[in-house]
Design a protein around this motif. Structure first.
Motif, PDB file in Angstrom:
ATOM      1  N   SER A  56       0.821  -1.207   0.000  1.00  0.00           N
ATOM      2  CA  SER A  56       0.000   0.000   0.000  1.00  0.00           C
ATOM      3  C   SER A  56       0.856   1.259   0.000  1.00  0.00           C
ATOM      4  O   SER A  56       0.592   2.208  -0.751  1.00  0.00           O
ATOM      5  CB  SER A  56      -0.932  -0.003   1.215  1.00  0.00           C
ATOM      6  OG  SER A  56      -1.773  -1.142   1.205  1.00  0.00           O
ATOM      7  N   ALA A  57       1.885   1.277   0.845  1.00  0.00           N
ATOM      8  CA  ALA A  57       2.773   2.441   0.888  1.00  0.00           C
ATOM      9  C   ALA A  57       3.528   2.615  -0.421  1.00  0.00           C
ATOM     10  O   ALA A  57       3.711   3.733  -0.915  1.00  0.00           O
ATOM     11  CB  ALA A  57       3.755   2.287   2.055  1.00  0.00           C
ATOM     12  N   PHE A  58       3.930   1.495  -1.017  1.00  0.00           N
ATOM     13  CA  PHE A  58       4.731   1.565  -2.238  1.00  0.00           C
ATOM     14  C   PHE A  58       3.896   1.987  -3.443  1.00  0.00           C
ATOM     15  O   PHE A  58       4.415   2.627  -4.373  1.00  0.00           O
ATOM     16  CB  PHE A  58       5.413   0.220  -2.502  1.00  0.00           C
ATOM     17  CG  PHE A  58       6.507   0.280  -3.529  1.00  0.00           C
ATOM     18  CD1 PHE A  58       7.343   1.383  -3.608  1.00  0.00           C
ATOM     19  CD2 PHE A  58       6.704  -0.750  -4.423  1.00  0.00           C
ATOM     20  CE1 PHE A  58       8.354   1.454  -4.560  1.00  0.00           C
ATOM     21  CE2 PHE A  58       7.700  -0.692  -5.383  1.00  0.00           C
ATOM     22  CZ  PHE A  58       8.530   0.410  -5.446  1.00  0.00           C
ATOM     23  N   MET A  59       2.604   1.657  -3.461  1.00  0.00           N
ATOM     24  CA  MET A  59       1.742   2.143  -4.532  1.00  0.00           C
ATOM     25  C   MET A  59       1.738   3.671  -4.556  1.00  0.00           C
ATOM     26  O   MET A  59       1.772   4.293  -5.628  1.00  0.00           O
ATOM     27  CB  MET A  59       0.320   1.609  -4.356  1.00  0.00           C
ATOM     28  CG  MET A  59       0.146   0.150  -4.740  1.00  0.00           C
ATOM     29  SD  MET A  59      -1.555  -0.465  -4.508  1.00  0.00           S
ATOM     30  CE  MET A  59      -2.417   0.360  -5.858  1.00  0.00           C
ATOM     31  N   ALA A  60       1.724   4.278  -3.371  1.00  0.00           N
ATOM     32  CA  ALA A  60       1.744   5.740  -3.291  1.00  0.00           C
ATOM     33  C   ALA A  60       3.095   6.299  -3.726  1.00  0.00           C
ATOM     34  O   ALA A  60       3.172   7.264  -4.501  1.00  0.00           O
ATOM     35  CB  ALA A  60       1.414   6.183  -1.865  1.00  0.00           C
ATOM     36  N   LEU A  61       4.172   5.699  -3.259  1.00  0.00           N
ATOM     37  CA  LEU A  61       5.511   6.195  -3.592  1.00  0.00           C
ATOM     38  C   LEU A  61       5.791   6.071  -5.084  1.00  0.00           C
ATOM     39  O   LEU A  61       6.326   6.988  -5.715  1.00  0.00           O
ATOM     40  CB  LEU A  61       6.563   5.424  -2.795  1.00  0.00           C
ATOM     41  CG  LEU A  61       8.017   5.897  -2.970  1.00  0.00           C
ATOM     42  CD1 LEU A  61       8.176   7.322  -2.466  1.00  0.00           C
ATOM     43  CD2 LEU A  61       8.966   4.954  -2.239  1.00  0.00           C
ATOM     44  N   TYR A  62       5.410   4.942  -5.666  1.00  0.00           N
ATOM     45  CA  TYR A  62       5.612   4.746  -7.103  1.00  0.00           C
ATOM     46  C   TYR A  62       4.845   5.803  -7.902  1.00  0.00           C
ATOM     47  O   TYR A  62       5.372   6.385  -8.854  1.00  0.00           O
ATOM     48  CB  TYR A  62       5.163   3.352  -7.543  1.00  0.00           C
ATOM     49  CG  TYR A  62       4.976   3.269  -9.041  1.00  0.00           C
ATOM     50  CD1 TYR A  62       6.078   3.141  -9.883  1.00  0.00           C
ATOM     51  CD2 TYR A  62       3.699   3.378  -9.623  1.00  0.00           C
ATOM     52  CE1 TYR A  62       5.918   3.130 -11.263  1.00  0.00           C
ATOM     53  CE2 TYR A  62       3.534   3.360 -10.995  1.00  0.00           C
ATOM     54  CZ  TYR A  62       4.642   3.234 -11.810  1.00  0.00           C
ATOM     55  OH  TYR A  62       4.491   3.221 -13.167  1.00  0.00           O
ATOM     56  N   ALA A  63       3.590   6.040  -7.552  1.00  0.00           N
ATOM     57  CA  ALA A  63       2.779   6.997  -8.293  1.00  0.00           C
ATOM     58  C   ALA A  63       3.406   8.383  -8.270  1.00  0.00           C
ATOM     59  O   ALA A  63       3.414   9.098  -9.286  1.00  0.00           O
ATOM     60  CB  ALA A  63       1.364   7.042  -7.715  1.00  0.00           C
ATOM     61  N   PHE A  64       3.951   8.774  -7.137  1.00  0.00           N
ATOM     62  CA  PHE A  64       4.573  10.095  -7.013  1.00  0.00           C
ATOM     63  C   PHE A  64       5.719  10.237  -8.001  1.00  0.00           C
ATOM     64  O   PHE A  64       5.838  11.251  -8.704  1.00  0.00           O
ATOM     65  CB  PHE A  64       5.064  10.288  -5.577  1.00  0.00           C
ATOM     66  CG  PHE A  64       5.419  11.706  -5.231  1.00  0.00           C
ATOM     67  CD1 PHE A  64       4.436  12.615  -4.881  1.00  0.00           C
ATOM     68  CD2 PHE A  64       6.740  12.129  -5.242  1.00  0.00           C
ATOM     69  CE1 PHE A  64       4.753  13.929  -4.546  1.00  0.00           C
ATOM     70  CE2 PHE A  64       7.066  13.440  -4.909  1.00  0.00           C
ATOM     71  CZ  PHE A  64       6.072  14.334  -4.566  1.00  0.00           C
ATOM     72  N   ALA A  65       6.569   9.219  -8.071  1.00  0.00           N
ATOM     73  CA  ALA A  65       7.725   9.276  -8.971  1.00  0.00           C
ATOM     74  C   ALA A  65       7.304   9.200 -10.432  1.00  0.00           C
ATOM     75  O   ALA A  65       7.796   9.952 -11.282  1.00  0.00           O
ATOM     76  CB  ALA A  65       8.689   8.138  -8.636  1.00  0.00           C
ATOM     77  N   ALA A  66       6.392   8.283 -10.746  1.00  0.00           N
ATOM     78  CA  ALA A  66       5.984   8.087 -12.139  1.00  0.00           C
ATOM     79  C   ALA A  66       5.284   9.319 -12.702  1.00  0.00           C
ATOM     80  O   ALA A  66       5.506   9.702 -13.866  1.00  0.00           O
ATOM     81  CB  ALA A  66       5.077   6.860 -12.251  1.00  0.00           C
TER      82      ALA A  66
END
Length: 471
Positions: A56-66
């Motif tokens: 769940s946390a990584f879905m947010a972090l990935y979206a920010f970078a992408a």
């Protein structure tokens, strides 16, 4: 009259640049960025079941970078560039230094500042969508969804409503800081994507306790305080209206939280921390389209309604309407963002003060930017009803846009990779998906028996013969 030497224009500070505005805009953008990273990263990672914390946390972090890479690659110009078609700008790169240091389309700011500011809004929109999909979406599908949705949905909404050339902007729609572009969009898109992805496991739907409520509150606190930049940065200038927007934001949010809390106590007998967090979010969302264009008393009324109407749709209607029950919206973004965002847009159409709109939009247009109540009070009834109709038209447009584009995107992705995780991955969670787990607790995973009698362990470990074993 001569200026102090630090205010004199030069090559790095051209005459059109306002250093105070630019400083605040960069600060406001960073506050909004902190809402996502680490705010929603922490919130998502802690409000879910332990086995889904990393994912769940990584879905947010990935979206920010992408989103950032897509934004400077083509997204910003599609949302705020030269007109391409009726509701979209020309795709183009935003990386040329000469372009970045030129004056932006609004305000006394360089393009680089505007691109950064608008990026953090685009990023948080995708992260909010993720809230509806936690606990079962295939991460590879999410990696495809983020750039596709930003390209074909977010840019259309932003151009239509926020770009001065947008068709709804020309009609005079009032969306101060993203009630439509961000919250209504993310709520509708998240709910639509949740329909196509499918539900969590039955066990997870029945019981999905937060793994760390204290961390959840830390993430929620970052989200709340970050909204100072979210709404305070949208005049693109350090103005009295920006100050009003900030105060109204916090007044409405506090009122909404307290309203939700009281309803939980009255009907369920206990003050729920998670419920209070939901009330906080609905207050933030509801005031967003109106932040700097309504009176303080209107902010109080909006807080009372944002703490009660979404509460009713979530706690009562959701359990009575079969379709709402069928769609597994993990974080209830339909209620906290779609319902609250629509509510904010409608109330903006009622409470918007003409004078405050002129301060924000810097126009003398008497045909637009007037709430219905003020139109009735001042005899400008037609203008008031027109404004209210434009607000409703904006809601209808955003809903139709996001249902259509999100459905198409999900069905295209489904042809490439599965939208939903495999059953074995759904049972295991983080370890099966990422090979990593959020917490290393004793008895949970490997038991390091060799360390029972030693505080420190030799490295590299010795072999039985006493020789060092190289690993």
């Amino acid at each position: 009259m001569s200026f102090p030497s630090n205010l004199n224009p030069d090559e790095a500070s051209p005459p059109w640049l306002n250093k105070g505005d630019n400083s605040w805009q960069l600060t406001a953008a960073t506050l909004v960025g902190l809402q996502s990273v680490p705010g929603l990263v922490i919130l998502y990672g802690s409000i879910v079941k332990k086995k889904w914390a990393v994912n769940s946390a990584f879905m947010a972090l990935y979206a920010f970078a992408a989103v950032l890479v897509c934004w400077v690659g083509w997204g910003y110009r599609m949302a705020f560039g030269d007109k391409f078609i009726h509701f979209l700008g020309v795709p183009n790169v935003s990386l040329d230094a000469q372009y970045l240091i030129e004056q932006a389309f609004l305000g006394y700011l360089p393009n680089a500042t505007m691109i950064y500011f608008q990026f953090v809004f685009a990023a948080i929109t995708l992260i909010l969508i993720a809230g509806a999909l936690l606990g079962r979406m295939n991460f590879l599908a999410w990696m495809l969804f983020v750039p596709l949705w930003m390209t074909f949905s977010y840019t259309v909404g932003a151009y239509s409503i926020w770009c001065p050339q947008g068709w709804l902007a020309k009609k005079g729609i009032i969306d101060y800081s993203g009630g439509y572009v961000i919250h209504l969009s993310s709520g509708v898109a998240g709910f639509t994507a949740a329909y196509w992805v499918g539900p969590r496991t039955t066990k997870d739907r029945e019981r999905f306790p937060p793994n760390n409520i204290l961390l959840m509150l830390a993430g929620a606190g970052l989200l709340w305080m970050g909204w100072t930049g979210f709404n305070g940065g949208d005049p693109y200038t350090v103005s009295t209206d920006a100050s009003l927007a900030v105060l109204n934001t916090h007044v409405c949010t506090a009122t909404s939280l307290l309203t939700w809390l009281m309803l939980d106590i009255i009907f369920f007998g206990k003050p729920s921390v998670i419920g209070a967090t939901q009330g906080m979010i609905t207050g933030l969302v509801c005031i967003t389209p109106a932040a700097g264009v309504v009176q303080g008393w209107a902010a109080i009324l909006m807080g009372m309604m944002s703490g009660s109407i979404p509460w009713y749709t979530m706690m009562v209607l959701h359990k009575k309407i079969g379709f709402l029950k069928h769609v597994d919206d993990t974080m209830a973004v339909f209620h906290t963002h779609a319902v609250a965002g629509s509510l904010g847009g409608i109330l903006t159409g009622l409470f918007a003060v003409p004078k405050l709109n002129r301060l924000f939009y810097l126009v003398t247009d008497w045909q637009h930017y007037i709430g219905l109540f003020y139109g009735l009070h001042t005899g400008r009834t037609t203008a008031g009803f027109t404004q209210f109709g434009v607000q409703l038209l904006g809601i209808a447009f955003v809903i139709c846009l996001n249902v259509f584009t999100t459905s198409v995107i999900c069905n295209v992705i489904k042809l490439i990779v599965p939208l939903r995780l495999a059953e074995d991955e759904l049972q295991t969670g983080d370890d099966a998906i990422h090979g990593e787990e959020a917490y290393a607790l004793w008895g949970d995973g490997e038991k390091y028996e060799s360390r029972l009698n030693s505080t420190y362990e030799e490295f590299p470990p010795p072999t039985k013969g006493g020789e060092v074993q190289m690993v």
